[in-house]
Design an enzyme around this catalytic site. Sequence first.
Site, PDB file in Angstrom:
ATOM      1  N   PRO A 217       4.802   1.466   7.512  1.00 22.13           N
ATOM      2  CA  PRO A 217       5.567   1.186   6.278  1.00 22.13           C
ATOM      3  C   PRO A 217       4.676   1.235   5.038  1.00 22.13           C
ATOM      4  O   PRO A 217       5.034   1.859   4.031  1.00 22.13           O
ATOM      5  CB  PRO A 217       6.119  -0.223   6.519  1.00 22.13           C
ATOM      6  CG  PRO A 217       6.110  -0.396   7.996  1.00 22.13           C
ATOM      7  CD  PRO A 217       4.920   0.365   8.484  1.00 22.13           C
ATOM      8  N   TYR A 218       3.521   0.589   5.113  1.00 17.15           N
ATOM      9  CA  TYR A 218       2.597   0.547   3.985  1.00 17.15           C
ATOM     10  C   TYR A 218       2.084   1.940   3.644  1.00 17.15           C
ATOM     11  O   TYR A 218       2.109   2.368   2.483  1.00 17.15           O
ATOM     12  CB  TYR A 218       1.432  -0.377   4.341  1.00 17.15           C
ATOM     13  CG  TYR A 218       0.346  -0.452   3.286  1.00 17.15           C
ATOM     14  CD1 TYR A 218       0.538  -1.175   2.116  1.00 17.15           C
ATOM     15  CD2 TYR A 218      -0.881   0.184   3.475  1.00 17.15           C
ATOM     16  CE1 TYR A 218      -0.458  -1.263   1.156  1.00 17.15           C
ATOM     17  CE2 TYR A 218      -1.880   0.102   2.519  1.00 17.15           C
ATOM     18  CZ  TYR A 218      -1.668  -0.619   1.370  1.00 17.15           C
ATOM     19  OH  TYR A 218      -2.661  -0.692   0.414  1.00 17.15           O
TER      20      TYR A 218
END
Length: 281
Positions: free
Chosen positions: A155-156
């Site tokens: 996600p990051y």
Amino acid sequence: MTKGNILITGASTGIGAACAKKFINEGYAVYGSVRKQEDADRLVEEMGNDFHPLLFDVTDEAAIKKVAAELTTELDGQGLQLLINNAGIAVTGAVELLDIDAFRKQYEVNYFGLIAVTKAFLPLLGAIENCSFESGKIINMSSIASKRTMPFMTPYAGSKAAVDSFTEGLRRELMIYGIDAVTINPGPIRTPIWEKIDVKMDLVGGTIYEPILKRFIKLVDKESKDAIEADVFANRVFKTFQSKKPKVSDVVIKNKLLKYNLLSLISARRIDEFIKKILKI
């Protein structure tokens, strides 16, 4: 009399606070976004009257627009020399187990929040016709993760890759106003973000991912102990600001030759095998 005006999001701790101190020490007025009044009060006490807190969350578009309008009035014909989009979070976990809302939270802060801030303050950077002040610059804080994605950081890393692409397109659009936009892509920096990584350990308990994620967290902890100091990194940010033609995507990491340049010569599949071995996947 200051040399100019700098806006930094996420100024309460870490990279944002270190950059605020650096620019103030270099003679600039810094406007830093914080989410809590106590952080605003603390930073003014620590940094003095050249630090001006702006209370808003980067996910609150209405608050951002309100602050931008107020700052425009306060600056009274002056502009911003630089916008540093630094605010961010790190959601960590296995894609299979994370719900979509976790991804939305990640992108709301790191990507959509960055866009909202940029759009709101573009006029103060000179994105207006017949501008009376010199055009400013934009530095978007990305990450080496956008170029080297580790498992459980999807996600990051995805949000930062989106920031990279956004910045590239934005820079080419803003050439018409003379506004430059670049990213800095740091590796580990010694900041509180390492303590605030949103690890969804409760989701992996008892699953096939649990021992792998635990080994990954140990690896992250080890890397954080050898991280670049925040004030050292802030010096790099200041040099980027000073440069007439800075790198459009500057990877900043210790042992860059070994950990980044040489890895660029190795195929993704070979790197996969290395990760598989080190994490015992």
